[in-house]
Structures are given as C-alpha cells and as structure tokens.
Design a protein around this motif. Structure first.
Motif, PDB file in Angstrom:
ATOM      1  N   TRP A  57       7.629  -8.425 -11.753  1.00 24.22           N
ATOM      2  CA  TRP A  57       7.189  -8.133 -10.382  1.00 24.22           C
ATOM      3  C   TRP A  57       7.260  -9.373  -9.498  1.00 24.22           C
ATOM      4  CZ3 TRP A  57       2.764  -9.158  -7.230  1.00 24.22           C
ATOM      5  CH2 TRP A  57       2.660  -8.331  -6.101  1.00 24.22           C
ATOM      6  N   ALA A 105       2.291  -0.813 -10.545  1.00 25.26           N
ATOM      7  CA  ALA A 105       3.334   0.179 -10.813  1.00 25.26           C
ATOM      8  C   ALA A 105       4.277  -0.276 -11.918  1.00 25.26           C
ATOM      9  CB  ALA A 105       4.133   0.446  -9.533  1.00 25.26           C
ATOM     10  N   LEU A 106       4.325  -1.588 -12.184  1.00 29.88           N
ATOM     11  CA  LEU A 106       5.222  -2.112 -13.208  1.00 29.88           C
ATOM     12  C   LEU A 106       4.495  -2.455 -14.502  1.00 29.88           C
ATOM     13  CD1 LEU A 106       7.826  -4.602 -11.702  1.00 29.88           C
ATOM     14  CD2 LEU A 106       8.171  -2.322 -12.617  1.00 29.88           C
ATOM     15  N   ARG A 163      10.870   0.435  -0.040  1.00 33.59           N
ATOM     16  CA  ARG A 163      11.211   1.143   1.199  1.00 33.59           C
ATOM     17  C   ARG A 163      11.702   0.128   2.224  1.00 33.59           C
ATOM     18  NH1 ARG A 163      10.239   1.720   7.025  1.00 33.59           N
ATOM     19  NH2 ARG A 163      10.253   3.932   7.508  1.00 33.59           N
ATOM     20  N   SER A 197      18.719  -8.113  -6.705  1.00 33.08           N
ATOM     21  CA  SER A 197      17.413  -8.640  -7.116  1.00 33.08           C
ATOM     22  C   SER A 197      16.999  -8.065  -8.466  1.00 33.08           C
ATOM     23  CB  SER A 197      16.363  -8.289  -6.048  1.00 33.08           C
ATOM     24  OG  SER A 197      15.072  -8.580  -6.516  1.00 33.08           O
ATOM     25  N   GLU A 213       8.330  -2.387   5.813  1.00 35.41           N
ATOM     26  CA  GLU A 213       8.968  -2.258   4.510  1.00 35.41           C
ATOM     27  C   GLU A 213       7.865  -2.160   3.459  1.00 35.41           C
ATOM     28  OE1 GLU A 213      11.764  -5.465   4.133  1.00 35.41           O
ATOM     29  OE2 GLU A 213      12.908  -4.820   5.890  1.00 35.41           O
ATOM     30  N   HIS A 214       8.243  -1.690   2.293  1.00 33.47           N
ATOM     31  CA  HIS A 214       7.235  -1.462   1.249  1.00 33.47           C
ATOM     32  C   HIS A 214       7.806  -1.837  -0.109  1.00 33.47           C
ATOM     33  CE1 HIS A 214       4.311   0.665  -1.308  1.00 33.47           C
ATOM     34  NE2 HIS A 214       5.331   1.269  -1.880  1.00 33.47           N
ATOM     35  N   VAL A 215       6.984  -2.483  -0.898  1.00 36.27           N
ATOM     36  CA  VAL A 215       7.311  -2.743  -2.297  1.00 36.27           C
ATOM     37  C   VAL A 215       6.090  -2.312  -3.093  1.00 36.27           C
ATOM     38  CG1 VAL A 215       7.795  -4.517  -4.031  1.00 36.27           C
ATOM     39  CG2 VAL A 215       8.809  -4.698  -1.765  1.00 36.27           C
ATOM     40  N   SER A 216       6.305  -1.556  -4.170  1.00 39.16           N
ATOM     41  CA  SER A 216       5.158  -1.113  -4.960  1.00 39.16           C
ATOM     42  C   SER A 216       4.372  -2.311  -5.474  1.00 39.16           C
ATOM     43  CB  SER A 216       5.625  -0.270  -6.149  1.00 39.16           C
ATOM     44  OG  SER A 216       6.071   0.997  -5.732  1.00 39.16           O
ATOM     45  N   SER A 217       3.089  -2.085  -5.731  1.00 43.21           N
ATOM     46  CA  SER A 217       2.244  -3.165  -6.244  1.00 43.21           C
ATOM     47  C   SER A 217       2.573  -3.427  -7.710  1.00 43.21           C
ATOM     48  CB  SER A 217       0.770  -2.792  -6.090  1.00 43.21           C
ATOM     49  OG  SER A 217       0.446  -1.762  -6.991  1.00 43.21           O
ATOM     50  N   VAL A 273       8.596   1.877  -6.017  1.00 46.51           N
ATOM     51  CA  VAL A 273       9.196   2.246  -4.735  1.00 46.51           C
ATOM     52  C   VAL A 273       9.488   1.006  -3.894  1.00 46.51           C
ATOM     53  CG1 VAL A 273       8.957   3.652  -2.658  1.00 46.51           C
ATOM     54  CG2 VAL A 273       7.913   4.407  -4.801  1.00 46.51           C
ATOM     55  N   SER A 313       0.822  -1.216   0.000  1.00 43.89           N
ATOM     56  CA  SER A 313       0.000   0.000   0.000  1.00 43.89           C
ATOM     57  C   SER A 313       0.852   1.260   0.000  1.00 43.89           C
ATOM     58  CB  SER A 313      -0.901   0.018   1.234  1.00 43.89           C
ATOM     59  OG  SER A 313      -1.574   1.253   1.334  1.00 43.89           O
ATOM     60  N   ARG A 314       0.429   2.244  -0.772  1.00 49.92           N
ATOM     61  CA  ARG A 314       1.116   3.539  -0.758  1.00 49.92           C
ATOM     62  C   ARG A 314       0.927   4.271   0.569  1.00 49.92           C
ATOM     63  NH1 ARG A 314       0.393   6.816  -6.375  1.00 49.92           N
ATOM     64  NH2 ARG A 314       1.492   5.405  -7.759  1.00 49.92           N
ATOM     65  N   ALA A 315      -0.018   3.793   1.360  1.00 52.15           N
ATOM     66  CA  ALA A 315      -0.236   4.398   2.677  1.00 52.15           C
ATOM     67  C   ALA A 315       0.447   3.597   3.775  1.00 52.15           C
ATOM     68  CB  ALA A 315      -1.730   4.496   2.963  1.00 52.15           C
ATOM     69  N   ALA A 316       1.420   2.773   3.419  1.00 51.47           N
ATOM     70  CA  ALA A 316       2.066   1.878   4.397  1.00 51.47           C
ATOM     71  C   ALA A 316       2.699   2.640   5.552  1.00 51.47           C
ATOM     72  CB  ALA A 316       3.108   1.013   3.701  1.00 51.47           C
ATOM     73  N   VAL A 327       5.749   7.063   1.173  1.00 55.26           N
ATOM     74  CA  VAL A 327       6.210   6.434  -0.070  1.00 55.26           C
ATOM     75  C   VAL A 327       5.360   6.830  -1.269  1.00 55.26           C
ATOM     76  CG1 VAL A 327       7.264   4.459   1.072  1.00 55.26           C
ATOM     77  CG2 VAL A 327       4.857   4.340   0.427  1.00 55.26           C
ATOM     78  N   VAL A 365      10.791  -9.861  -8.380  1.00 60.98           N
ATOM     79  CA  VAL A 365      11.219  -8.846  -7.414  1.00 60.98           C
ATOM     80  C   VAL A 365      10.532  -9.074  -6.068  1.00 60.98           C
ATOM     81  CG1 VAL A 365      11.093  -6.390  -6.903  1.00 60.98           C
ATOM     82  CG2 VAL A 365      11.752  -7.144  -9.186  1.00 60.98           C
TER      83      VAL A 365
END
Lengths: 365, 122
Positions: free
Chosen positions: A87, A80-81, B82, B104, A73-77, B80, A59-62, B70, A90
């Motif tokens: 994805w 986004a790719l 993070r 990665s 931690e955050h990884v874009s959904s 992104v 979530s962008r609101a993480a 983010v 990654v």
C-alpha cells in the motif's frame, strides 16, 4: 475540464468552483468514516478563489466532493489490502502522479498519522509545501506521531468548544472548524421541506454514526423506547458510507443530505455521537443536543461531550444506562429552552476561515 | 518544521534509499503478491466487478474507474482507484494516467494482469 453537478455548493450559496487559483491538494485519510474529509472540505472551500482545491481521499464516501464541484481522486485505504508495504508503494505513486497531473504546489493532509507512502511521495517532490490538519482531544497516551510534525511546514489544530491539551510542538491553533457557517443554515421551514419532514411536528434527530465502526443499533433502540409515547417524530440521516443500518421495525424517517448541518434548523432536538464534526456543527446550528460518546482509537469523544455539559450547551450520556433519563431530560421543553439559550449566546467563529488563511499564505496566494 | 527546508535544500530523494528496513519490506511484499488491474468506467460494469472478484483468489484486485460512488466495488473486495473521468474515458486523449496506475502496480507486485473493460460491451 467540466466539473460535476455542484448541488451542495449552490445550496450553501457559494460561487462557482475556482479553477484559476494555485492548485493545492487536500488529502484525507478515513476509509470507513468521513470526518477528516468533511473538515478538509470546510477549509478548502474557504481558500477559493486564490486556491484551486483538488482532493485525494481514502474515504469510501469521497464522492461527496462532487457535490461541491471540485475534482477528486480516490485510493482505497490500507485496510482494503491488509498489506502496508504494498500500500505504501501504491500510495506513494498515486500522490506523486496526482501532484504532477494537477501541478500541485502544496499538500494539506488531515489524518491521525501521515502515511509513509505520503512522506515518500513528498520526498520525491520536495518543493511542494505540506501542512498537517491534526484534530485535538486525543485520548491519553495515543499521540504517537508528534515527531512527524517536524516533517511539515505547518501543523493546524482545529479548535474545540472546551480546553484542549497543550500540544508540545506549538502548532497553529484555530477556532472550531465546521463545514457550514451559521449564516449558511437554511431556515426551519425550508429545511423541513427539503428533508420531507412535517412542518408542525416536534422532530428529534438521531445521528449516532453509520454503524460501520460501532454498534449504533442498541442505543438507537434505547432512544426509541423512551420516545415511543411522547409524540415526537424521529429522523435519522442515511450515511453515504457502506455499513449504514437502520434497526428494523422502528418508526423512523430516514433522509439523505450532505452536508446535513445546513438543515439542522429542521430539528427541535438531537441525539448524536460527539465526533468532532457532528458535535461542532450541532453547536453552530444551535440544536439542543444529547451527546452519546462513541469509542474511537484516538478521538476522546467523552471529553468533548463533557465540555458541552460543563458549558450548559448540551447533555451527555456516557453510558447506555444513562440514556433513558437523559433522553427524557432532552425532551423536556424547559431543558431545551435552556440549552438553546446558551447555544444562541455562544459566539461562533469558524476556524475554517483561519485555517484557509494559513493554507493561502503557505502557497503565497 | 525543519525537515521540509532541509529536504528542499537536498532535492528529490529516492525514498527507499534513506530507509533500508522499509525498502526490504517493500521488495518482499512485491515478490509475494500478484494483482489483477481492471480498467472500468462506471456502474455499467458492476456485473463484471462481482464476477471477476470471485476469481481473484489470493491476487489483489484493483478496480480503476472514474465513477462517483466508489463504495460498491470496495464492498465486493476490490482495491479502488478513482481518477477524474477525463483521465479514464476514451474520448479524451489522456490515457497516460491509466498507464501510470498500471505501471505503479507493476512496481508494487510481482505479477500483474490487466483487463480493460472500456472496449467490452456491458
């Protein structure tokens, strides 16, 4: 490791974050929403101190996790790719690295579909236990991932106010999950002071989502047309998500608060989408509400709102054309008194406690 | 709930081996895509984020950071990632996490360039 400023944790009366417990990774999907993330927070906070929660969110609101003093931690959904194959690779590496970095013993995933990258990561770390938090009330014909339930040690289904479909894979059903317990609600005066709202006005909360997924400006204007000459103050939350919009030219008090549910006693009534979290938080908060179901890919918001109407615990406006009449009804003192009475009588047990017990037992904590 | 027990009995498995179709898809995707991985610290680098995003063309832009908000780099077109601040900030000797993210992307894409903004003035 020093943790972040835990402003929400202190406001909810929670002790300092646990760092000595068994490390468990709480992984949420989302992207443009935060429902899965909020539900996981509700569960994670109740696993402490036996468990030391770590978050990995799409979530962008993480960043709201920081308010609870927990590492994240955050990884874009994948949106986004636009390239699921890249994805998946990654995400697989990110999950493996997070597991290794924190010494994770179990992964609790909340999302509609467990991603291939997540599955691949746990294939590489098979000793890590795994649980799937799978919201109920799916739209008819939209449950396509049931076979994957076999891939988890356990499946936890957060409950509903009304009846849900019987899932064929016999998961663990718990009561409705909410981030805030009734006992954690701020009183009316405190809530209004924190939100900067007048102490003695009648205040209507309008919370139909950020507008990132659906048009909320049109129903917002329809509500304002009805409220215009009724001497109510209208308040709305500013979502932490991008895409949040306020229809221009409207006399609305905009505030920021997360978790907003803690401050629900500030409001005399609410008009809200019937997404899982906002719906159940409003029921727990005892706020007389009109639910406006939003179209979603899997979540049957209309059926959830009808549950409230059937129980006399809420009003529902399935269509835009119904809004003026239903808003007028909500503003009636008699209707609100009736709704509030039913909500006060409603026994509230937070399923987050039960779900947390399942997670603790999964890791033997 | 049978699969987890079976998997634990068998031990760790290279995931691509068990699923040929997705292994092929992954290889094709890797061959097609290039990426720029930028290592940043916080909102001080927002100006660079907007400028670099304009030069990405068809490359994937990866914004590796430790900031709490983010959403902005995502809205400028960055993918992104993070990590906790201690994993990214220079003063803590845990740079392995940053290296792992870069590795990665090198596995996921054919051509990966890296730009480290942590040493550059903001």
């Amino acid at each position: 490791m020093p943790l972040m400023d835990p402003i929400a944790r202190e406001a909810m009366g929670l002790p300092a974050a646990s760092t000595d417990g068994v490390p468990v990774l709480f992984m949420s999907s989302n992207g443009v929403g935060m429902g899965h993330l909020t539900r996981l927070l509700a569960i994670a906070l109740r696993t402490e101190p036996d468990v030391a929660p770590v978050f990995l969110s799409l979530s962008r609101a993480a960043g709201v996790v920081s308010r609870f003093g927990l590492p994240w931690e955050h990884v874009s959904s994948n949106a986004a790719l636009g390239d699921t194959a890249v994805w998946d690779l990654v995400l697989r590496d990110a999950v493996v690295a997070t597991i290794d970095r924190w010494g994770i013993r179990a992964v609790v995933f909340d999302g509609v579909a467990p991603y291939r990258g997540l599955q691949a990561a746990l294939d590489r770390r098979p000793d890590v236990k795994r649980a799937w938090v799978r919201r109920g009330l799916w739209l008819p014909g939209r449950i396509t991932e049931l076979g994957i339930a076999d891939w988890f040690d356990t499946v936890i289904v957060p409950g509903e106010l009304g009846p849900d479909d019987d899932p064929p894979d016999a998961p663990t059903a718990v009561d409705p999950v909410t981030l805030v317990d009734r006992s954690q609600l701020a009183d009316r005066a405190t809530a209004r002071r924190e939100l900067g709202l007048p102490a003695d006005a009648r205040i209507l909360l309008v919370a139909m989502g950020s507008g990132a997924m659906t048009d909320v400006a049109t129903p917002f204007r329809a509500v304002m047309d009805v409220v215009a000459d009724r001497h109510w103050v209208v308040a709305r939350p500013r979502s932490p998500l991008p895409g949040d919009l306020v229809p221009p030219g409207l006399d609305v008090h905009t505030f920021e608060a997360y978790p907003m549910a803690r401050l629900f006693r500030a409001f005399d009534a609410a008009i809200a989408a019937s997404g899982y979290n906002s719906f159940h938080e409003l029921v727990v908060g005892g706020v007389p509400s009109l639910f406006v179901p939003q179209p979603r890919e899997t979540d049957d918001q209309e059926r959830r709102a009808e549950h409230a109407a059937a129980a006399g615990a809420g009003l529902v406006a399935p269509d835009l054309a119904d809004l003026p009449e239903r808003v007028s009804a909500l503003l009636s003192d008699d209707v609100r008194a009736s709704l509030r009475s039913r909500l006060d009588d409603h026994g509230v047990r937070n399923g987050a406690d039960q779900a947390a017990a399942v997670v603790r037992s999964l890791v033997g904590a | 709930m049978r699969y987890p027990r079976l998997r634990r009995l068998l031990g760790p498995l290279e995931p691509q081996v068990r699923d040929g179709y997705h292994w092929v898809r992954g290889r094709i995707a890797r061959w097609r895509r290039s990426a720029l991985v930028v290592v940043a610290l916080d909102a001080d680098h927002d100006g660079a984020a907007e400028g670099l995003a304009a030069d990405l063309d068809d490359r994937i832009g990866v914004w590796l950071c430790c900031r709490d908000d983010v959403a902005p780099p995502g809205s400028w077109g960055w993918f992104v990632v993070r990590l906790e601040p201690a994993s990214v900030q220079h003063e803590v000797d845990r740079r392995a996490e940053v290296a792992a993210v870069v590795d990665s992307w090198r596995r996921a894409c054919r051509n990966v360039a890296v730009r480290d903004l942590r040493d550059e003035p903001t």
